[in-house]
Design a protein around this motif. Structure first.
Motif, PDB file in Angstrom:
ATOM      1  N   GLU A  49       0.839  -1.205   0.000  1.00 29.51           N
ATOM      2  CA  GLU A  49       0.000   0.000   0.000  1.00 29.51           C
ATOM      3  C   GLU A  49       0.872   1.252   0.000  1.00 29.51           C
ATOM      4  O   GLU A  49       0.559   2.241  -0.683  1.00 29.51           O
ATOM      5  N   SER A  53       0.809   3.970  -3.057  1.00 24.48           N
ATOM      6  CA  SER A  53       0.429   5.362  -2.807  1.00 24.48           C
ATOM      7  C   SER A  53       1.563   6.321  -3.163  1.00 24.48           C
ATOM      8  O   SER A  53       1.313   7.404  -3.708  1.00 24.48           O
ATOM      9  N   TYR A  56       1.926   6.440  -7.055  1.00 20.00           N
ATOM     10  CA  TYR A  56       0.789   7.178  -7.622  1.00 20.00           C
ATOM     11  C   TYR A  56       0.937   8.676  -7.359  1.00 20.00           C
ATOM     12  O   TYR A  56       0.667   9.502  -8.233  1.00 20.00           O
ATOM     13  N   SER A  57       1.381   9.019  -6.142  1.00 21.90           N
ATOM     14  CA  SER A  57       1.576  10.429  -5.792  1.00 21.90           C
ATOM     15  C   SER A  57       2.629  11.077  -6.682  1.00 21.90           C
ATOM     16  O   SER A  57       2.456  12.206  -7.158  1.00 21.90           O
TER      17      SER A  57
END
Length: 383
Positions: A49, A53, A56-57
């Motif tokens: 996770e 994240s 993606y950020s």
């Protein structure tokens, strides 16, 4: 999951990077594998996770769109040879002085820094154009190669530098502010290189003899026109890219697009634009940008795991506990960046260390922009 103290984890993760890079493995694989393995051991399935994240950020970071655009701009200029004539003009003007070719190399490198923004392209062009003429005319090989390396690496500092584009999002600082802040240090460093070469050649005239008069016997008017004509491309690019940023017409990302379009127009105007140039430039832009973003995604994920394990606090407390107050802590940061620059490329240092070190600046009472510029100047060590 295994419970380890943050101190042990810090040593394992940072030491693993240095050991992996020094043994010759690609930085992206080293950082990604260490982050994944250590993260899974400490955090279990939660590590996936964190990686998702963080990747993606980073992928959503709008300023990073400027990276492929500036790379495209630099590759077009490098391959089209638009700026090659500038070195010939400088050669004619400064060749008569002791060290004139080395001075021309640094000046040409400064101009390339304004045009290209990609250090590898600047160093490659200077090596191909300037190194052989200096060695052929009896220049010391150390002075000749030093001038090429010093002048070529100015592109890491003088806007539009790709490193500044990447540094901004990592440190939560405006790229436009970094561009404006980097101008003075960049040109100051260029000037200091010129002074150093001039003094070296004055006290040791044998290391850089002047070019014979018959090789530079060009009428004053002709060489003036030659210099003015070859200054047109860099001036136009400077106005297109930096002018649009400084005058508030466009932010850095849009200005990068303007610069890429301007290089296409220049290559068409100089009759250098063709399918071969466009094909090579597109593939090289894809290769370099993918390389940067791959390291960025894996390094950014590594930092997320590093901070989640409490290692960021260990690094912060270790730096803040340095003797001599905030200046002592600042010295520790500079030493860390300096040493890392000997082993790790600047891309890895920016993506890994900047998110960890940047929050320390306000605690020490330093202006974040000034603190960033000191690290950026220091990052020339990486070249």
């Amino acid at each position: 999951m295994i419970n380890l103290s943050p101190e042990i984890v810090t040593i394992i993760m940072m030491g693993g990077i240095l050991l992996g890079v020094m043994t010759g493995f690609p930085l992206a694989l080293v950082v990604g594998s260490i982050g994944l393995i250590v993260g899974y051991v400490l955090l279990g399935d939660a590590v996936f996770e964190i990686i998702y994240s963080r990747v993606y950020s980073l992928a959503q970071s709008y300023p990073l769109l400027a990276v492929p655009l500036f790379v495209f701009m630099g590759v077009v200029l490098e391959r089209s040879g638009i700026t090659d004539g500038l070195f010939s003009a400088l050669y004619v003007w400064l060749g008569g002085f002791r060290g004139g070719l080395a001075l021309s190399t640094v000046i040409f490198g400064t101009v390339l820094a304004v045009c290209l923004g990609v250090v590898t392209a600047s160093v490659t062009m200077l090596t191909l154009i300037a190194l052989a003429p200096m060695v052929k005319r009896g220049y010391s090989k150390s002075l000749a190669s030093g001038a090429v390396c010093a002048g070529g690496t100015l592109g890491i500092l003088i806007p539009p530098s790709v490193m500044l584009v990447i540094y901004g999002p990592m440190a939560m600082i405006s790229v436009g502010k970094l561009f404006m802040a980097a101008f003075m240090p960049g040109f100051l460093l260029s000037g200091l290189y010129l002074v150093y070469i001039a003094l070296c050649c004055f006290f040791h005239p044998d290391i850089a003899p002047p070019v014979p008069a018959e090789e530079r016997a060009v009428p004053f008017l002709k060489k003036t026109v030659m210099l003015a004509k070859n200054l047109v491309p860099p001036v136009l690019l400077m106005l297109a890219v930096l002018g649009s940023i400084f005058f508030g017409i466009a932010p850095p990302t849009e200005a990068a697009a303007v610069g890429a379009f301007a290089t296409i127009l220049l290559s068409i105007g100089y009759r250098r634009f063709n399918w071969k140039l466009l094909s090579y430039t597109s593939l090289e832009t894809l290769r370099v940008s993918s390389f940067v973003l791959l390291i960025g995604c894996l390094s950014f994920s590594f930092v997320g795991i590093f901070i989640s394990a409490g290692c960021g606090e260990i690094v912060e407390s270790a730096i803040l506990s340095a003797p001599f107050g905030h200046w002592g802590a600042f010295g520790v940061v500079m030493i860390i960046v300096f040493i890392l620059g000997m082993f790790i490329d600047w891309i890895g240092i920016v993506f890994i260390m900047v998110p960890i070190l940047s929050p320390i600046a306000p605690i020490l009472g330093f202006d974040p922009l000034w603190f960033a510029m000191m690290i950026i100047v220091n990052l020339q060590t990486a070249f």
